[in-house]
Write an enzyme that holds these catalytic residues in place. Structure first.
Site, PDB file in Angstrom:
ATOM      1  N   GLY A 144      44.704  51.855  71.041  1.00  0.00           N
ATOM      2  CA  GLY A 144      45.299  52.302  72.291  1.00  0.00           C
ATOM      3  C   GLY A 144      44.409  53.250  73.058  1.00  0.00           C
ATOM      4  N   LEU A 174      46.986  43.626  72.604  1.00  0.00           N
ATOM      5  CA  LEU A 174      45.991  44.631  72.957  1.00  0.00           C
ATOM      6  C   LEU A 174      45.312  45.220  71.708  1.00  0.00           C
ATOM      7  CD1 LEU A 174      44.923  46.204  75.466  1.00  0.00           C
ATOM      8  CD2 LEU A 174      46.606  47.956  74.880  1.00  0.00           C
ATOM      9  N   ASP A 175      43.986  45.226  71.686  1.00  0.00           N
ATOM     10  CA  ASP A 175      43.197  45.820  70.591  1.00  0.00           C
ATOM     11  C   ASP A 175      43.429  45.143  69.255  1.00  0.00           C
ATOM     12  OD1 ASP A 175      42.411  47.577  72.520  1.00  0.00           O
ATOM     13  OD2 ASP A 175      43.582  49.263  71.772  1.00  0.00           O
ATOM     14  N   GLU A 176      44.039  43.959  69.268  1.00  0.00           N
ATOM     15  CA  GLU A 176      44.356  43.295  68.003  1.00  0.00           C
ATOM     16  C   GLU A 176      43.551  42.014  67.803  1.00  0.00           C
ATOM     17  OE1 GLU A 176      46.256  44.442  65.686  1.00  0.00           O
ATOM     18  OE2 GLU A 176      47.767  45.749  66.558  1.00  0.00           O
TER      19      GLU A 176
END
Lengths: 291, 291, 291, 291
Positions: free
Chosen positions: C208, C234-236
């Site tokens: 995040g 997101l960010d995964e």
């Protein structure tokens, strides 16, 4: 901790070195205090507590530093005289003036210009001098003056004279950002300010020319780069910083050179930053680096 | 610089921390000098020169240190009282007493025993306690007492009581060298000395159990290890040291664990050494490490 | 080994993946040989020889490759059909078209442009799109078109539509070089080519926003950066590359950010290079990277 | 990926090298397939696709490998004869026999014994030979025979003869784990199996004796270690692996030596593992290492 010039108003850096003696640290810190300074960082090192050499770097904050400098310097002269110490006091809010000498390679040159623009190198850059013209446009796009001083043939006297003339009085130190010319002893003496070089090997391995070719021939598994102060002995000056990168059998000498360029620019940038921040003390052929 | 106990006769370590104030460094260095001490190393840090917290570590040589300790401590109490600073003064020639708690894994345990035998860890090791017996012979071959305290079932009260009894009064700090039991808050309070743990991930990633399996599932390209002080919050204590190793897609979770073992033992050994050498100050959930 | 486009005339890259079966490697190598190809590099990996997934990358030289491509593709379709394998064949002398999306930060953007100019990234760069204008002059100095698409307010629909329109048909992949806008699922689908992001932490730690602030709060001793493919989470997305740098207690969150910028640009550049050279196979949420 | 002997039943390793020619990879993979082998890993490298040298390592699974070995070898002889290639085929489930020669230092010796006990080195260790007795008890605690062969005076003939006698017929390779004696050419010839040495510097820097003292004198910022095959030219053999550690001005030559020991043991352990797993091909004074 990186200290930026804009945060360094009224910050002084005091470097003290000489024969180690009891009471030195207390004397220096008392001096700072009685001159209304507040110590921000203090590093010190003795290479032998029993009769060795002592090195100290103190950064202190002192309101209205500029006005107080003469008094502090007078106090230092009196206080340190019995100890026979060398010292220098600098106002960290005044950036050092750094000239860059370059040739065709742009990786070290642009890295320094770009870090400077980001505010990470506390210097001004009055000029870039190159014996080639290919980087002129890039350099000027950073708002930095570019001078072309060709180095034709084997007689370098004229070129060196011209470079020395450009530098005279205008710079506090010089960076050789892959400047591929050997400098004469006369030139070094004439310029008279510290010079920092980047060598494309982990010195003392592969001293001299063509280190990546030599590294390929020897079959090493790491390549490196070394930043050092320039002395009359080529590639033999005091080492400031070194680093390496892993390579393998599949890489050609050209691949090593391409990979090595990233090590070179990082190593040179760190060395330049430490010099600009007055973190380095030269002692014989060694450096004391207070990070 | 690594300081070995045999070279540390008459060397004291003074740790000072509290609210940052002008003149602190000068006060402390003057105190050392007037007590016939010669400063060997001095590190200091302020997390905010304008009203932050101040941390200092001074190592000084003082002939006949043992005899002088009470006088120096009295001077410290008087000198630092107006500054409201915490401080501790230790004789570096007296090694700390370190207990090790272990389970079946031997890599962290043997690394500490072996470094200790080489004279690189300035501690004594009065005991190793394990909830398994497989390492008993190895431990005793180092001349270190081994105690087996099994941890059967879910009620750990009896086992913890027995461990606490073994430790009571005999140790200055405890190292959890891959001790695979969760410790109760009561136990931590009862033991009452610092505890250092090694976690097999780069915290805060993969907190909790089975970090190498989680790392494999997430497909990371680096694995790591973290040494931290133990607090009531599992894996949340102040981090002392971390490191990583490169991995790739070909490695199974078991491969990651095997590779990670080498990171774990190195990270834990550094953390233990720094603690043993009084280089660490805890501040909130952070550590100040003066290397 | 770095392969440069100018040395890649008549070089093809064949990627094959699917269920592992005996004889696959022999089938593929025989196919290359009977199509007059000479294998230059071959990498293969099976995540489980007993019924797992198989991944292979073959680079081969084939004179008059362009003319032969249809025949080779027809042979591949017939040969690999019984194995139910996915495959793609690319002409390595045709650089991929890469768009860059950026915001105010220039470190990742300029690193990519500069490596491209050095001939180290086998791509063309048809455009840079930014929601700010500060980098326009730098980008255009590299001879690359710059488009400004502001992202005002919370409704990003119009901005995304404009970006999608610029990209449509013109690019093979997109790099988010510290583009500080969250992209909608619709946008990702509409663009329909791979997107590579750089996240400023060693994921999954500090997922995040504001990872450097979180890193400072947690007191970590290493900071990192992660390049990954963009997915709806997101960010995964699948991690391509990660690296770290050492930090210490003296560094502020701003210092971590400055230090981290150098990790970010290196990690992103490596990920982009591997993607451009067709070295990466996505498999679930993982990447197979044949270096 | 680390392959352990217990998982290597019926796994063969085929090494092929010689002049690069089109069709080699296809020939070898077809051979494996027609001999009922399933390729597990395949690495290949050509130092120049146009007339250079070719190197290949194939690991394949073949049920009832032992029974099939003569047939596969006969096929190899016929198939590779027109290509004039060298090749060797080994059964990976049969561990190589490794002797260790040591002196007083225990760090490299114990690291190898300990990794072997963990099942990470696919070797048997029939003997440790030392010219000192201090490690005898440690070695025997691992269940390994220890032989003491003193090396008095300048005439090493008798000692070398005794060592050669112990090794004869009993070992597949020899590791010099900080064995501090120079070996005669006659001895090397007589022993006739590969020997792996660990040198305590990043060769070719600080070749010869006392590298840590030389490193201190030169003021380097990195120290290193190098593992190489032993040849008649001291410290000049093909390099297998290298690594470095960061040092600074505060460290004495003894500190460098202590820090370097950790680099040495890691570098030697990796080199030994790669040799034991048949991952290394020697070519001139270079190594091809298929990791």
């Amino acid at each position: 901790m990186t200290l930026h010039t804009d945060a360094l108003r009224d910050h002084a850096c005091l470097i003290v070195h000489g024969p180690d003696q009891p009471g030195l640290v207390a004397s220096v810190t008392a001096l700072v205090t009685r001159n209304a300074g507040n110590i921000v960082t203090l590093d010190q090192y003795s290479d032998n507590p029993a009769g060795g050499a002592f090195f100290q770097r103190v950064v202190f904050h002192r309101p209205d530093l500029q006005a107080a400098m003469p008094d502090i310097e007078a106090d230092l002269a009196v206080t340190l005289e019995p100890y026979r110490m060398q010292w220098r006091l600098t106002d960290l809010s005044i950036p050092k003036r750094m000239a860059i000498l370059a040739s065709t390679s742009d990786h070290c040159l642009l890295e320094l210009l770009w870090r400077h623009r980001r505010g990470e190198l506390p210097v001004t850059i009055p000029m870039v001098i190159s014996n080639h013209t290919n980087t002129a446009e890039d350099v000027r796009a950073f708002g930095i003056p570019f001078f072309h001083v060709p180095s034709h043939g084997t007689d370098k006297t004229a070129a060196e004279a011209k470079i020395a003339q450009l530098l005279a009085g205008n710079v506090d130190f010089v960076v050789l950002a892959r400047y591929m010319q050997i400098l004469s002893d006369d030139f070094l003496e004439q310029v008279g300010v510290p010079m920092i070089n980047i060598h494309h090997s982990f010195l003392p391995a592969f001293i001299g020319a063509a280190p990546y070719r030599k590294a390929k021939e020897r079959g090493v598994k790491l390549i490196g780069a070394t930043s050092h102060y320039v002395t009359k002995d080529l590639d033999e000056g005091p080492i400031i910083e070194q680093d390496v990168a892993r390579v393998d059998h599949t890489m050609t000498a050209a691949d090593l050179q391409a990979r090595g360029a990233y090590v070179e620019r990082a190593v040179l940038a760190r060395a330049v930053q430490w010099h600009a921040e007055d973190r380095i003390i030269r002692h014989g052929n060694h450096t004391i680096v207070f990070q």
